[in-house]
Scaffold this active site. Structure first.
Site, PDB file in Angstrom:
ATOM      1  N   GLN A  89       0.856  -1.201   0.000  1.00 12.80           N
ATOM      2  CA  GLN A  89       0.000   0.000   0.000  1.00 12.80           C
ATOM      3  C   GLN A  89       0.885   1.242   0.000  1.00 12.80           C
ATOM      4  O   GLN A  89       0.392   2.355  -0.106  1.00 12.80           O
ATOM      5  CB  GLN A  89      -0.883   0.002   1.248  1.00 12.80           C
ATOM      6  CG  GLN A  89      -1.829  -1.174   1.341  1.00 12.80           C
ATOM      7  CD  GLN A  89      -2.474  -1.239   2.734  1.00 12.80           C
ATOM      8  OE1 GLN A  89      -3.483  -0.600   2.999  1.00 12.80           O
ATOM      9  NE2 GLN A  89      -1.881  -2.020   3.627  1.00 12.80           N
ATOM     10  N   ASN A  90       2.183   1.025   0.140  1.00  6.62           N
ATOM     11  CA  ASN A  90       3.099   2.164   0.271  1.00  6.62           C
ATOM     12  C   ASN A  90       3.423   2.763  -1.090  1.00  6.62           C
ATOM     13  O   ASN A  90       3.553   2.051  -2.089  1.00  6.62           O
ATOM     14  CB  ASN A  90       4.396   1.735   0.966  1.00  6.62           C
ATOM     15  CG  ASN A  90       4.133   1.252   2.376  1.00  6.62           C
ATOM     16  OD1 ASN A  90       3.061   1.525   2.922  1.00  6.62           O
ATOM     17  ND2 ASN A  90       5.085   0.548   2.964  1.00  6.62           N
ATOM     18  N   HIS A 107      -1.599   1.327  -4.214  1.00  4.99           N
ATOM     19  CA  HIS A 107      -2.021   2.717  -3.985  1.00  4.99           C
ATOM     20  C   HIS A 107      -1.167   3.721  -4.762  1.00  4.99           C
ATOM     21  O   HIS A 107      -1.161   4.899  -4.436  1.00  4.99           O
ATOM     22  CB  HIS A 107      -2.008   3.051  -2.485  1.00  4.99           C
ATOM     23  CG  HIS A 107      -3.098   2.354  -1.712  1.00  4.99           C
ATOM     24  ND1 HIS A 107      -3.132   2.263  -0.337  1.00  4.99           N
ATOM     25  CD2 HIS A 107      -4.218   1.705  -2.140  1.00  4.99           C
ATOM     26  CE1 HIS A 107      -4.206   1.598   0.047  1.00  4.99           C
ATOM     27  NE2 HIS A 107      -4.875   1.231  -1.027  1.00  4.99           N
ATOM     28  N   ASN A 199       3.441  -7.002  13.019  1.00  8.83           N
ATOM     29  CA  ASN A 199       3.065  -5.596  13.197  1.00  8.83           C
ATOM     30  C   ASN A 199       3.517  -5.131  14.576  1.00  8.83           C
ATOM     31  O   ASN A 199       3.807  -5.942  15.456  1.00  8.83           O
ATOM     32  CB  ASN A 199       1.538  -5.459  13.087  1.00  8.83           C
ATOM     33  CG  ASN A 199       1.097  -4.102  12.564  1.00  8.83           C
ATOM     34  OD1 ASN A 199       1.917  -3.247  12.260  1.00  8.83           O
ATOM     35  ND2 ASN A 199      -0.203  -3.898  12.490  1.00  8.83           N
ATOM     36  N   GLU A 201       1.565  -3.445  16.610  1.00 10.88           N
ATOM     37  CA  GLU A 201       0.427  -3.818  17.455  1.00 10.88           C
ATOM     38  C   GLU A 201      -0.632  -4.468  16.568  1.00 10.88           C
ATOM     39  O   GLU A 201      -0.614  -4.270  15.350  1.00 10.88           O
ATOM     40  CB  GLU A 201      -0.139  -2.612  18.184  1.00 10.88           C
ATOM     41  CG  GLU A 201      -0.469  -1.451  17.276  1.00 10.88           C
ATOM     42  CD  GLU A 201      -0.757  -0.165  18.064  1.00 10.88           C
ATOM     43  OE1 GLU A 201      -1.726   0.517  17.705  1.00 10.88           O
ATOM     44  OE2 GLU A 201      -0.007   0.118  19.005  1.00 10.88           O
TER      45      GLU A 201
HETATM   46  C1  BJW Z   1       4.813  -0.666  12.685  1.00  8.20           C
HETATM   47  C2  BJW Z   1       5.897   0.105  12.959  1.00  8.20           C
HETATM   48  C3  BJW Z   1       7.122  -0.556  12.938  1.00  8.20           C
HETATM   49  C4  BJW Z   1       4.244   1.402  13.096  1.00  8.20           C
HETATM   50  N1  BJW Z   1       7.153  -1.843  12.667  1.00  8.20           N
HETATM   51  N2  BJW Z   1       4.778  -1.935  12.404  1.00  8.20           N
HETATM   52  C5  BJW Z   1     -16.926   1.907   4.542  1.00  8.20           C
HETATM   53  C6  BJW Z   1     -16.609   0.579   4.788  1.00  8.20           C
HETATM   54  C7  BJW Z   1     -15.620  -0.083   4.056  1.00  8.20           C
HETATM   55  C8  BJW Z   1     -14.926   0.563   3.044  1.00  8.20           C
HETATM   56  C9  BJW Z   1     -15.244   1.889   2.800  1.00  8.20           C
HETATM   57  C10 BJW Z   1     -16.220   2.553   3.531  1.00  8.20           C
HETATM   58  N3  BJW Z   1     -16.287   3.816   3.079  1.00  8.20           N
HETATM   59  C11 BJW Z   1     -15.373   3.975   2.088  1.00  8.20           C
HETATM   60  C12 BJW Z   1     -14.740   2.801   1.906  1.00  8.20           C
HETATM   61  C13 BJW Z   1     -13.641   2.521   0.923  1.00  8.20           C
HETATM   62  C14 BJW Z   1     -12.356   3.222   1.305  1.00  8.20           C
HETATM   63  C15 BJW Z   1     -11.971   2.852   2.746  1.00  8.20           C
HETATM   64  O1  BJW Z   1     -11.384   1.823   3.007  1.00  8.20           O
HETATM   65  N4  BJW Z   1     -12.252   3.719   3.698  1.00  8.20           N
HETATM   66  C16 BJW Z   1     -11.973   3.412   5.086  1.00  8.20           C
HETATM   67  C17 BJW Z   1     -11.352   4.627   5.750  1.00  8.20           C
HETATM   68  C18 BJW Z   1     -13.233   2.926   5.749  1.00  8.20           C
HETATM   69  N5  BJW Z   1     -11.319   2.740   0.381  1.00  8.20           N
HETATM   70  C19 BJW Z   1     -11.149   3.332  -0.801  1.00  8.20           C
HETATM   71  O2  BJW Z   1     -11.756   4.336  -1.136  1.00  8.20           O
HETATM   72  C20 BJW Z   1     -10.177   2.646  -1.735  1.00  8.20           C
HETATM   73  N6  BJW Z   1     -10.817   2.434  -2.976  1.00  8.20           N
HETATM   74  C21 BJW Z   1     -11.903   1.641  -3.095  1.00  8.20           C
HETATM   75  O3  BJW Z   1     -12.395   1.076  -2.142  1.00  8.20           O
HETATM   76  O4  BJW Z   1     -12.336   1.530  -4.384  1.00  8.20           O
HETATM   77  C22 BJW Z   1     -13.561   0.825  -4.614  1.00  8.20           C
HETATM   78  C23 BJW Z   1     -13.423  -0.636  -4.780  1.00  8.20           C
HETATM   79  C24 BJW Z   1     -12.227  -1.313  -4.658  1.00  8.20           C
HETATM   80  C25 BJW Z   1     -12.166  -2.680  -4.845  1.00  8.20           C
HETATM   81  C26 BJW Z   1     -13.276  -3.371  -5.136  1.00  8.20           C
HETATM   82  C27 BJW Z   1     -14.468  -2.687  -5.262  1.00  8.20           C
HETATM   83  C28 BJW Z   1     -14.544  -1.350  -5.087  1.00  8.20           C
HETATM   84  C29 BJW Z   1      -8.958   3.523  -1.987  1.00  8.20           C
HETATM   85  C30 BJW Z   1      -8.099   3.640  -0.772  1.00  8.20           C
HETATM   86  C31 BJW Z   1      -6.989   4.642  -1.015  1.00  8.20           C
HETATM   87  C32 BJW Z   1      -6.082   4.773   0.222  1.00  8.20           C
HETATM   88  N7  BJW Z   1      -5.241   5.842   0.045  1.00  8.20           N
HETATM   89  C33 BJW Z   1      -4.263   6.184   1.084  1.00  8.20           C
HETATM   90  C34 BJW Z   1      -3.601   7.538   0.703  1.00  8.20           C
HETATM   91  C35 BJW Z   1      -2.935   7.484  -0.650  1.00  8.20           C
HETATM   92  C36 BJW Z   1      -1.519   6.937  -0.595  1.00  8.20           C
HETATM   93  C37 BJW Z   1      -0.566   7.857   0.132  1.00  8.20           C
HETATM   94  O5  BJW Z   1      -0.769   9.082   0.156  1.00  8.20           O
HETATM   95  O6  BJW Z   1       0.425   7.329   0.667  1.00  8.20           O
HETATM   96  O7  BJW Z   1      -3.317   5.129   1.235  1.00  8.20           O
HETATM   97  S1  BJW Z   1      -4.982   6.326   2.724  1.00  8.20           S
HETATM   98  C38 BJW Z   1      -3.588   5.681   3.566  1.00  8.20           C
HETATM   99  O8  BJW Z   1      -4.036   4.513   4.282  1.00  8.20           O
HETATM  100  C39 BJW Z   1      -2.605   5.228   2.489  1.00  8.20           C
HETATM  101  C40 BJW Z   1      -2.200   3.874   3.018  1.00  8.20           C
HETATM  102  O9  BJW Z   1      -1.695   3.079   1.973  1.00  8.20           O
HETATM  103  C41 BJW Z   1      -3.463   3.350   3.655  1.00  8.20           C
HETATM  104  C42 BJW Z   1      -3.243   2.267   4.663  1.00  8.20           C
HETATM  105  O10 BJW Z   1      -2.523   2.750   5.766  1.00  8.20           O
HETATM  106  P1  BJW Z   1      -1.497   1.783   6.513  1.00  8.20           P
HETATM  107  O11 BJW Z   1      -0.390   1.440   5.612  1.00  8.20           O
HETATM  108  O12 BJW Z   1      -2.223   0.673   7.132  1.00  8.20           O
HETATM  109  O13 BJW Z   1      -0.892   2.796   7.621  1.00  8.20           O
HETATM  110  P2  BJW Z   1      -1.428   3.088   9.102  1.00  8.20           P
HETATM  111  O14 BJW Z   1      -0.768   4.334   9.555  1.00  8.20           O
HETATM  112  O15 BJW Z   1      -2.896   3.033   9.178  1.00  8.20           O
HETATM  113  O16 BJW Z   1      -0.888   1.850   9.970  1.00  8.20           O
HETATM  114  C43 BJW Z   1       0.473   1.674  10.255  1.00  8.20           C
HETATM  115  C44 BJW Z   1       0.646   0.359  10.990  1.00  8.20           C
HETATM  116  O17 BJW Z   1       2.035   0.124  11.153  1.00  8.20           O
HETATM  117  C45 BJW Z   1       0.030   0.353  12.398  1.00  8.20           C
HETATM  118  O18 BJW Z   1      -0.650  -0.890  12.575  1.00  8.20           O
HETATM  119  C46 BJW Z   1       1.238   0.413  13.340  1.00  8.20           C
HETATM  120  O19 BJW Z   1       1.053  -0.297  14.535  1.00  8.20           O
HETATM  121  C47 BJW Z   1       2.308  -0.239  12.499  1.00  8.20           C
HETATM  122  N8  BJW Z   1       3.665   0.209  12.771  1.00  8.20           N
HETATM  123  N9  BJW Z   1       5.451   1.412  13.224  1.00  8.20           N
HETATM  124  C48 BJW Z   1       5.998  -2.521  12.400  1.00  8.20           C
HETATM  125  N10 BJW Z   1       8.259   0.111  13.221  1.00  8.20           N
END
Ligand code: BJW
Length: 231
Positions: A89-90, A107, A199, A201
């Site tokens: 996702q990065n 992403h 992870n 946590e």
């Molecule tokens: C460590 C550590 C260390 C720390 N060692 N670990 C309602 C219900 C369900 C879904 C939806 C809903 N309403 C809307 C939606 C869909 C929506 C969504 O999911 N929304 C939610 C908020 C509910 N999703 C979308 O819109 C996606 N598109 C979509 O669904 O299209 C339709 C479709 C798809 C497929 C089939 C059918 C239809 C698009 C999502 C786009 C996400 N974009 C982002 C930003 C752009 C990229 C960027 O700028 O970098 O992507 S958001 C952001 O979150 C980014 C990331 O890739 C993404 C995930 O974050 P990640 O990587 O999990 O980071 P964190 O910070 O959340 O977590 C870090 C973790 O690391 C933690 O657990 C820490 O503990 C750990 N950690 N240090 C190991 N040293």
């Protein structure tokens, strides 16, 4: 059946390379409103602000180096008797910088630019701005090649296909808040595939994993890779 490991990675794997996560304390979403910088509507409202957000992250990512977790995954791909796919996702390029070759950026990527008019891509300059013209069609419709909320993530067909063939699913450094990535563990489970989370946590869907290793990615990932390669 051929062995295949599919590894979903998130911001946590790059945290120890100095790149901020999104939802941890003080993370990117504590400093910026998601609606402003990570939606197509936000970009339409204020392209300068959004370019500024991604220009800063592009500069930071350009200076970052892979950590022991990225390096271990590259070693796994090179030494594993089967296929290893990283679905990240990065938007940084740290998996590739570490030597991983089979990487899918669901992403998007900071080092890629996209024309919203003709949909062609080219290497992003370090600094992008709203007045940039597309080098192909000349439209002033250039944007970071990033998947924002409400947009379809890249490579979904390839990911579905991979999950159907996977014999081990691993999730590293992601909070499990964002779909469709957060749903991959349930899909893998449904297909009878063993699942593991590494992870700091437990993630949102943490209870769906068969096994969990908690700790910094730079420690738990190399240890896990060593186990896999010596099995
Ligand atoms: C460590 C550590 C260390 C720390 N060692 N670990 C309602 C219900 C369900 C879904 C939806 C809903 N309403 C809307 C939606 C869909 C929506 C969504 O999911 N929304 C939610 C908020 C509910 N999703 C979308 O819109 C996606 N598109 C979509 O669904 O299209 C339709 C479709 C798809 C497929 C089939 C059918 C239809 C698009 C999502 C786009 C996400 N974009 C982002 C930003 C752009 C990229 C960027 O700028 O970098 O992507 S958001 C952001 O979150 C980014 C990331 O890739 C993404 C995930 O974050 P990640 O990587 O999990 O980071 P964190 O910070 O959340 O977590 C870090 C973790 O690391 C933690 O657990 C820490 O503990 C750990 N950690 N240090 C190991 N040293």
């Amino acid at each position: 059946m051929t062995n295949m490991i599919t590894i979903l990675t998130g911001a946590g794997i790059s945290a120890e390379s100095g790149l901020g996560t999104f939802r941890d304390e003080g993370g990117l979403w504590a400093q910026h409103r998601i609606e402003d910088v990570a939606t197509p509507e936000g970009f339409m409202r204020d392209p300068e602000l959004v370019h500024g957000f991604y220009n800063a992250r592009r500069a930071q990512a350009a200076d970052a180096v892979p950590n022991a977790a990225h390096v271990a995954l590259a070693k796994l791909e090179a030494g594993f008797d089967g296929e290893v796919l990283i679905v990240t996702q990065n938007v940084d390029g740290l998996h590739e910088a570490a030597g991983s070759q089979n990487v899918l950026h669901m992403h998007g990527q900071l080092d890629s630019a996209l024309c919203a008019a003709c949909e062609r891509r080219w290497p992003a300059p370090l600094v992008m701005q709203p007045s940039d013209a597309c080098p192909h069609c000349e439209a002033k419709a250039t944007r970071p090649d990033i998947v924002w909320f409400g947009e379809m993530p890249y490579g979904m067909h390839s990911i579905e296909d991979a999950l159907a063939r996977t014999t081990l699913f691993a999730s590293i450094g992601t909070s499990g808040n964002v779909y469709p990535a957060a749903g991959f563990v349930a899909q893998a489970r449904q297909l009878g595939c063993p699942t593991i989370e590494l992870n700091m946590e437990a993630s949102q869907g943490g209870s769906l994993f068969d096994t969990r290793r908690l700790g910094p990615a730079s420690e738990v990932v190399p240890a896990w890779v060593e186990e896999l390669l010596s099995a």
